[in-house]
Design a protein around this motif. Structure first.
Motif, mmCIF file in Angstrom:
data_model
loop_
_atom_site.group_PDB
_atom_site.id
_atom_site.type_symbol
_atom_site.label_atom_id
_atom_site.label_comp_id
_atom_site.label_asym_id
_atom_site.label_seq_id
_atom_site.Cartn_x
_atom_site.Cartn_y
_atom_site.Cartn_z
ATOM 1 N N TYR A 77 8.735 4.916 49.811
ATOM 2 C CA TYR A 77 7.807 3.783 49.861
ATOM 3 C C TYR A 77 7.400 3.328 48.456
ATOM 4 O O TYR A 77 6.806 2.279 48.280
ATOM 5 C CB TYR A 77 6.580 4.179 50.683
ATOM 6 C CG TYR A 77 5.604 3.061 50.935
ATOM 7 C CD1 TYR A 77 5.988 1.887 51.595
ATOM 8 C CD2 TYR A 77 4.279 3.173 50.527
ATOM 9 C CE1 TYR A 77 5.087 0.870 51.830
ATOM 10 C CE2 TYR A 77 3.361 2.163 50.762
ATOM 11 C CZ TYR A 77 3.774 1.010 51.411
ATOM 12 O OH TYR A 77 2.873 -0.003 51.643
ATOM 13 N N LYS A 79 5.186 4.656 46.369
ATOM 14 C CA LYS A 79 3.730 4.711 46.137
ATOM 15 C C LYS A 79 3.397 6.144 45.732
ATOM 16 O O LYS A 79 3.577 7.072 46.522
ATOM 17 C CB LYS A 79 2.968 4.304 47.390
ATOM 18 C CG LYS A 79 1.444 4.411 47.278
ATOM 19 C CD LYS A 79 0.785 3.901 48.547
ATOM 20 C CE LYS A 79 -0.702 4.249 48.619
ATOM 21 N NZ LYS A 79 -1.476 3.772 47.480
ATOM 22 N N LYS A 218 -3.002 -1.603 57.810
ATOM 23 C CA LYS A 218 -2.188 -0.958 56.779
ATOM 24 C C LYS A 218 -0.712 -1.068 57.135
ATOM 25 O O LYS A 218 -0.352 -1.341 58.286
ATOM 26 C CB LYS A 218 -2.546 0.533 56.673
ATOM 27 C CG LYS A 218 -3.981 0.829 56.321
ATOM 28 C CD LYS A 218 -4.228 2.336 56.335
ATOM 29 C CE LYS A 218 -5.680 2.650 55.997
ATOM 30 N NZ LYS A 218 -5.937 4.115 56.043
ATOM 31 N N GLU A 222 1.449 3.253 53.960
ATOM 32 C CA GLU A 222 0.075 3.501 53.513
ATOM 33 C C GLU A 222 -0.646 4.462 54.446
ATOM 34 O O GLU A 222 -1.357 5.366 54.000
ATOM 35 C CB GLU A 222 -0.695 2.175 53.433
ATOM 36 C CG GLU A 222 -0.271 1.279 52.293
ATOM 37 C CD GLU A 222 -0.899 -0.106 52.378
ATOM 38 O OE1 GLU A 222 -1.059 -0.744 51.335
ATOM 39 O OE2 GLU A 222 -1.229 -0.549 53.510
ATOM 40 N N GLU A 226 -2.002 8.558 53.608
ATOM 41 C CA GLU A 226 -3.444 8.838 53.498
ATOM 42 C C GLU A 226 -3.625 10.254 52.970
ATOM 43 O O GLU A 226 -3.118 11.215 53.534
ATOM 44 C CB GLU A 226 -4.120 8.698 54.852
ATOM 45 C CG GLU A 226 -5.616 8.924 54.843
ATOM 46 C CD GLU A 226 -6.368 7.823 54.127
ATOM 47 O OE1 GLU A 226 -7.419 8.125 53.522
ATOM 48 O OE2 GLU A 226 -5.910 6.664 54.160
#
Length: 367
Positions: A77, A79, A218, A222, A226
Motif C-alpha cells: 500500500y 504507507k 477509509k 488504511e 490501523e
C-alpha cells in the motif's frame, strides 16, 4: 584495458543514504527524551541512568518482537508511517503486563535498498510509538542488504527495556477467586493474524486502495494498517492504585492461550464474550473466510487487546480510571475456583455472530 574500481555502492549499499537517514531521524529520536536518557543518536552504545529515572530497587524487564506480515500491507500500500507504532506496541505492551515501565527502545531495520523517505516514515512511526509509551528511542541499526530483500521490502524488529520496583513486579500469583476481569478494547487487528488477513484480502478481490467494506471513511489499506493500541500510560496509572493482580496481552492465541499464562494453580477465568460487540473488521474477516468462532478466537484479539485482572473491591475504581485515560473498558468475566478437569480459561457467549458454544469450551486446551 583499465580495470574497474568497485565501490560498496556498486554492490548495492549506499553508505551516504544511511548517513542521510540517521541525520533525518535525529529530531524524531530527540522528541522521545525522558529522564535517565538523552536519546542522542550516533554513538556506538547508549546509556541509561536508572537512578535519574527515579528507581530505588529496580528489576529490569526486557522484550523483543516484530510486526509480522503486516509489513507486506505497508509495502504494497506504500504507507509506512504507522508500522513503527505497531513495532513499539508489541514490545511495550508485553512489558506492562509485568508491571514494568518502558524505559528505552532500540530498532533493527533491514532492507534491500534504502529509501530515505520511507525509512524516515518508518523511524518516525517508531518515535511516535515511543512517545505514546514514554520510552526513549535510544538507538538502532539500519541494514541495507541487497540480495536478501527485494527493492521495497524490509523487515523490522524491536527491543525494549523497562523496569519496575522489585516490590511492584506483577507475576499473576496474586490472582484469586472473586477477582474481576476487565477487557480493554483493541484498535483493530493489531499485529497478529495478518497472513490470514492478506489471504482473505486476495479472496475478496478488493484492492488496498478501494473503499473499506467495513469502514467507508477509509481505504482498505488504511483500515488494516490501523496501529496497535499502546496501553502503557493508562495501565501505569491504574497500577499505582494497587488494584491490579494480573495482566495479559491478548495477541496470537487469544484468551485461552494468553490468560492462563498468568494464572496460579487452583483458579480459572470465565469470560463472557457477549459483553462486548465484535468490531466490524472481525465480522468482515469472519464472513469473508467463513471462519468459525473458535478459529477467530485462536487467531485474532476479537476486539480486546489487554486483559486486566483486578480486585473485586477496586474494580469500579480501576474501570473508571482506565476510562478517564481514554480506554474503552468492559467487565468481561470473573476469576473462579478451578475444578480438576476444567480449563484455566473458559469463554462463553450470547446470541449472534459473536458467540461461543459448548464446543469451544471443549477445545480450550490450557488446563
Amino acid at each position: 584495458m583499465t580495470k574497474k574500481s568497485y565501490t560498496y555502492k556498486d554492490a548495492g549499499v549506499d553508505i551516504d543514504a544511511g548517513n542521510d537517514l540517521v541525520e533525518s531521524i535525529k529530531p524524531a529520536a530527540a522528541s522521545t527524551r525522558r529522564s535517565g536518557c538523552n536519546a542522542d543518536l550516533g554513538g556506538f552504545g547508549a546509556l541509561f541512568d536508572l537512578k535519574a529515572a527515579g528507581f530505588k530497587d529496580p528489576i529490569l524487564v526486557s522484550g523483543t518482537d516484530g510486526v509480522g506480515t503486516k509489513l507486506k500491507i505497508a509495502t504494497e500500500y506504500n504507507k509506512h508511517d504507522t508500522i513503527g507504532i505497531d513495532l513499539v506496541a508489541m514490545c511495550v505492551n508485553d512489558l506492562i503486563v509485568q508491571g514494568a515501565e518502558p524505559l528505552f527502545f532500540l530498532d533493527y531495520f533491514a532492507t534491500g535498498h534504502l529509501c530515505v523517505d520511507a525509512g524516515r516514515d518508518i523511524i518516525g512511526g517508531i518515535a511516535e510509538g515511543c512517545r505514546r509509551s514514554n520510552a526513549a528511542l535510544i538507538g538502532g541499526e539500519t541494514a541495507e542488504m541487497p540480495g536478501m530483500y527485494k527493492d521495497g521490502d524490509y523487515d523490522l524488529a524491536g527491543f525494549c527495556v523497562g523496569a519496575a520496583e522489585r516490590e511492584n513486579l506483577l507475576s499473576g500469583d496474586e490472582v484469586s477467586e472473586g477477582d474481576v476481569v476487565l477487557g480493554l478494547a483493541s484498535s483493530g487487528v493489531h499485529s497478529n493474524g495478518f497472513s490470514l488477513v492478506r489471504q482473505l484480502k486476495e479472496l475478496s478481490g478488493i484492492s488496498y486502495d478501494d473503499p473499506c467494506p467495513f469502514d467507508r471513511s477509509k481505504t482498505l489499506g488504511e483500515a488494516l494498517l490501523e496501529p496497535t493500541k499502546i496501553y502503557v500510560k493508562s495501565t501505569l496509572k491504574v497500577l499505582k492504585t494497587g488494584a491490579v493482580n494480573g495482566i495479559s496481552h491478548i495477541t496470537g492465541g487469544g484468551f485461552v492461550e494468553n490468560i492462563p499464562r498468568i494464572l496460579p494453580k487452583g483458579v480459572a477465568v470465565h469470560v463472557d464474550a457477549s459483553i462486548w460487540k465484535l468490531p466490524a473488521v472481525f465480522n468482515w474477516l469472519k464472513d469473508m473466510g467463513n471462519i468459525t468462532a473458535q478459529e477467530m478466537a485462536k487467531t485474532f484479539n476479537c476486539g480486546i487487546g489487554l486483559v486486566v485482572i483486578v480486585k473485586a473491591s477496586q474494580a469500579e475504581e480501576a474501570k473508571a480510571l482506565f476510562e478517564q485515560e481514554g480506554e474503552v473498558v468492559y467487565k468481561v468475566g470473573t476469576v473462579k475456583r478451578k475444578t480438576p478437569d476444567e480449563p484455566k480459561c473458559t469463554v462463553t457467549g450470547g446470541a449472534g455472530a459473536w458467540s461461543y458454544d459448548k464446543a469451544w469450551q471443549a477445545i480450550s486446551e490450557a488446563k
